[in-house]
Structures are given as structure tokens and as C-alpha cells.
Design a protein around this motif. Sequence first.
Motif, PDB file in Angstrom:
ATOM      1  N   THR A  18     -15.479  47.510 -52.183  1.00  0.00           N
ATOM      2  CA  THR A  18     -16.524  48.014 -53.094  1.00  0.00           C
ATOM      3  C   THR A  18     -15.873  48.932 -54.117  1.00  0.00           C
ATOM      4  OG1 THR A  18     -18.205  47.892 -51.348  1.00  0.00           O
ATOM      5  CG2 THR A  18     -18.708  49.281 -53.275  1.00  0.00           C
ATOM      6  N   VAL A  19     -16.206  48.724 -55.380  1.00  0.00           N
ATOM      7  CA  VAL A  19     -15.618  49.541 -56.455  1.00  0.00           C
ATOM      8  C   VAL A  19     -16.747  50.170 -57.282  1.00  0.00           C
ATOM      9  CG1 VAL A  19     -13.533  48.151 -56.573  1.00  0.00           C
ATOM     10  CG2 VAL A  19     -15.462  47.582 -58.036  1.00  0.00           C
ATOM     11  N   ILE A  20     -16.445  51.211 -57.984  1.00  0.00           N
ATOM     12  CA  ILE A  20     -17.380  51.912 -58.869  1.00  0.00           C
ATOM     13  C   ILE A  20     -16.650  52.252 -60.150  1.00  0.00           C
ATOM     14  CG2 ILE A  20     -16.881  54.162 -57.849  1.00  0.00           C
ATOM     15  CD1 ILE A  20     -19.852  54.896 -58.311  1.00  0.00           C
ATOM     16  N   ASP A  21     -17.377  52.094 -61.292  1.00  0.00           N
ATOM     17  CA  ASP A  21     -16.725  52.461 -62.549  1.00  0.00           C
ATOM     18  C   ASP A  21     -17.232  53.827 -62.986  1.00  0.00           C
ATOM     19  OD1 ASP A  21     -19.253  52.044 -63.572  1.00  0.00           O
ATOM     20  OD2 ASP A  21     -18.747  50.127 -64.538  1.00  0.00           O
ATOM     21  N   ASN A  22     -16.854  54.223 -64.236  1.00  0.00           N
ATOM     22  CA  ASN A  22     -17.218  55.564 -64.697  1.00  0.00           C
ATOM     23  C   ASN A  22     -18.674  55.654 -65.142  1.00  0.00           C
ATOM     24  OD1 ASN A  22     -16.996  54.069 -66.978  1.00  0.00           O
ATOM     25  ND2 ASN A  22     -15.412  55.318 -67.954  1.00  0.00           N
ATOM     26  N   ASP A  24     -20.872  54.774 -63.033  1.00  0.00           N
ATOM     27  CA  ASP A  24     -21.471  54.780 -61.693  1.00  0.00           C
ATOM     28  C   ASP A  24     -22.044  53.419 -61.296  1.00  0.00           C
ATOM     29  OD1 ASP A  24     -20.880  57.443 -61.166  1.00  0.00           O
ATOM     30  OD2 ASP A  24     -22.742  58.135 -62.097  1.00  0.00           O
ATOM     31  N   SER A  25     -21.493  52.355 -61.937  1.00  0.00           N
ATOM     32  CA  SER A  25     -21.886  51.018 -61.525  1.00  0.00           C
ATOM     33  C   SER A  25     -20.940  50.551 -60.415  1.00  0.00           C
ATOM     34  CB  SER A  25     -21.818  50.046 -62.715  1.00  0.00           C
ATOM     35  OG  SER A  25     -22.733  50.442 -63.727  1.00  0.00           O
ATOM     36  N   THR A  26     -21.469  49.803 -59.472  1.00  0.00           N
ATOM     37  CA  THR A  26     -20.665  49.337 -58.333  1.00  0.00           C
ATOM     38  C   THR A  26     -20.580  47.818 -58.340  1.00  0.00           C
ATOM     39  OG1 THR A  26     -22.540  49.258 -56.854  1.00  0.00           O
ATOM     40  CG2 THR A  26     -21.322  51.322 -56.942  1.00  0.00           C
ATOM     41  N   ALA A  27     -19.530  47.366 -57.684  1.00  0.00           N
ATOM     42  CA  ALA A  27     -19.338  45.927 -57.462  1.00  0.00           C
ATOM     43  C   ALA A  27     -18.651  45.735 -56.115  1.00  0.00           C
ATOM     44  CB  ALA A  27     -18.509  45.304 -58.573  1.00  0.00           C
ATOM     45  N   SER A  28     -18.982  44.652 -55.447  1.00  0.00           N
ATOM     46  CA  SER A  28     -18.400  44.377 -54.119  1.00  0.00           C
ATOM     47  C   SER A  28     -17.827  42.957 -54.080  1.00  0.00           C
ATOM     48  CB  SER A  28     -19.452  44.513 -53.025  1.00  0.00           C
ATOM     49  OG  SER A  28     -19.936  45.839 -52.944  1.00  0.00           O
TER      50      SER A  28
END
Length: 326
Positions: A18-22, A24-28
Motif C-alpha cells: 500500500t502506498v500514499i502520495d503527497n 494523501d491518496s493511496t493505492a494498493s
Amino acid sequence: RTLSGEPGTVHENTVTVTVIDNDDSTASGEDTATVTFFDVPPTVTITKTPDPASVPETGGAVTFTIVVTNTSAEPVQIVSLTDTVFGDLFAADPSCAALQNTWIDPGGTASCAFTATVQGEVALPHTNTVTVTVEDNDEGGEPGTASDDATVAFTDVPIDATVTKDNDADDDTVFTDTEVAGPIGATVTFRVTIENATAEELTIVSIVDRVDGAVRAQDGALTTASAYAPACADVIGTTVAGNATVVCYFDAVMPIDDDAGDAAPTETDEVTVTLSDGESTALRSDTSSVLLPNIPPQIDVTKDTAATSIPETGATVSFTVTVTNT
């Protein structure tokens, strides 16, 4: 990571990221990896040790000690133990039979010992090979095997044999060392007895008969016209079994003259037998004597004269006396 499992089974593991960008959006995301386990045959070593490492060529008992070592990472079970000479050791010996289906832990050992009698030739040592077969607890898995051989050397056993010679000069069918012969020129039967005192077979290489050191007859000439058999000529090249005896006969004509040309009162002659065990040869001898009969002289005497009558007053008469040695 270290993985382990049963052959034919599959190890699966899934990783999720799981990642988050600046903003505050996430992706898995995720993925699965699969590992299939295959069979690793068990490994063992085996040693076979003889005691003693050498025995007489006629044979001796040898104890063979067998040690099986598990060099696998998992327990193994002994399912077979065979020998190239002694066959199935589970069936051949109670000590080794106890190893059947025995489990051995990693790094552990199992052993047995059996005793067998071996014999052979000095030039041909005895060698036998033992093979162990083991399985692990993997159903349908490949077995593991290991082999080792043991060699036993043979030492030479000296020839131990005796030769006895006697005769039946008086024709009474009883053979003794010294007998009195019949008429001059009679045939005397001699008997030769060869006794093998070891367990090893011996070969009769030659037989020689001598009188006063001179060869009278040997090998093929040692025949017999008597009722006794076999002739010594017929046993040349044959064998004397271990701890057995061979008897043969030959004939000779009496007497033997001495240097002066007169009949010797006693003839003592010697037989020599050459024997072989395949590694060495040995000579064995014995003597036998024949007493020649003391035959008184016999003569014929004739007396002749040419005059059949003379005057009564007397006359000279010639007489001829003839002496004939009969």
C-alpha cells in the motif's frame, strides 16, 4: 527465508503493498509467489570391516562388522541389506536381521556383525561388497543407497604330507617295510602311500624310484603287472584331497647287482614323491628293503675215461672230470 515441505506440495505466499502520495491518496497492489517442493533422496554411508583381515588359505572364521550412518537431514529407515557373497543379510544373520525397518536419526548410526568362514588361494583374496538401501518418510520418494567392500587375504599353508614305501616280496599279500624275496629274478610289488595331512588339495607332480642313488624308474615307467591297482604311473598329475590318502603300486625285478657283479644281500631303494599345492612344491621320500635269498650253490659233476678196461697187471688211465654250475 528457508522453506521446507513435503515433496509434491506447494508453498504460496502473497505480498500486498500500500502506498500514499503527497495528496494523501493511496493505492494498493499484491502478488503471489509459488514454490513447489521436490523430493531429496536420503543419503547414508556404510562401512564393512573384517576381523581378522587374513586367514589361512585352508579357511578360517571372519567377523564382518557393518555400520550404517545417516548423513541426511531427516530420519531414514533401513529397508534392505545385501551382500555380493552372503546374500540377504536380514535372512542370513540374526544380528543384521534386527536392522530391518530400523529408523536412524540424522547423524545417527546402526550396526550389526556376522561371522562367516572363507577360504581360497593366496593369489586371490576374498572380497565381498555390502549394500544398504534406505527410505525416508516421503511417500513415493526415491530411496538412498550406499556400498562398501571388505577384503580378506589368504596366507600360505605349508605342505604337510608323508610318503610311506613298503613291499610284498614274499607274495603273502601283506606289505611290510622289509621282506625276503623269492627266487633271483622274481618280480616284487612295491606299495607307495601318500598321506595329505592338511585340508588343502595337493597335486602329485612326479614319483621317482632310486636304488643306491641311481634312478630305476620314474613316473610313466612305474607300472605293475600284479593284481594291485592303481599303478603309480597312473596317479601322476592327479590330486590328493585334503586330509586324504592315495595309494599306488609298481613292480620291480630282483636282484640288483653290486659293483662286483655279485647279487647284493639286501636291496634298499628309495621313492621320492614331488607334491604341489599351487604355490609351492615339496619332496617326500621313504625307503623299503628286500632281502635277497641265500641260495646254496648247485653243481653237476661228471667223470669220464676213454679206457673201459685195462690189463690186470695195470696201465695208465686218463680221467676227465667236468663240474657244471647249475
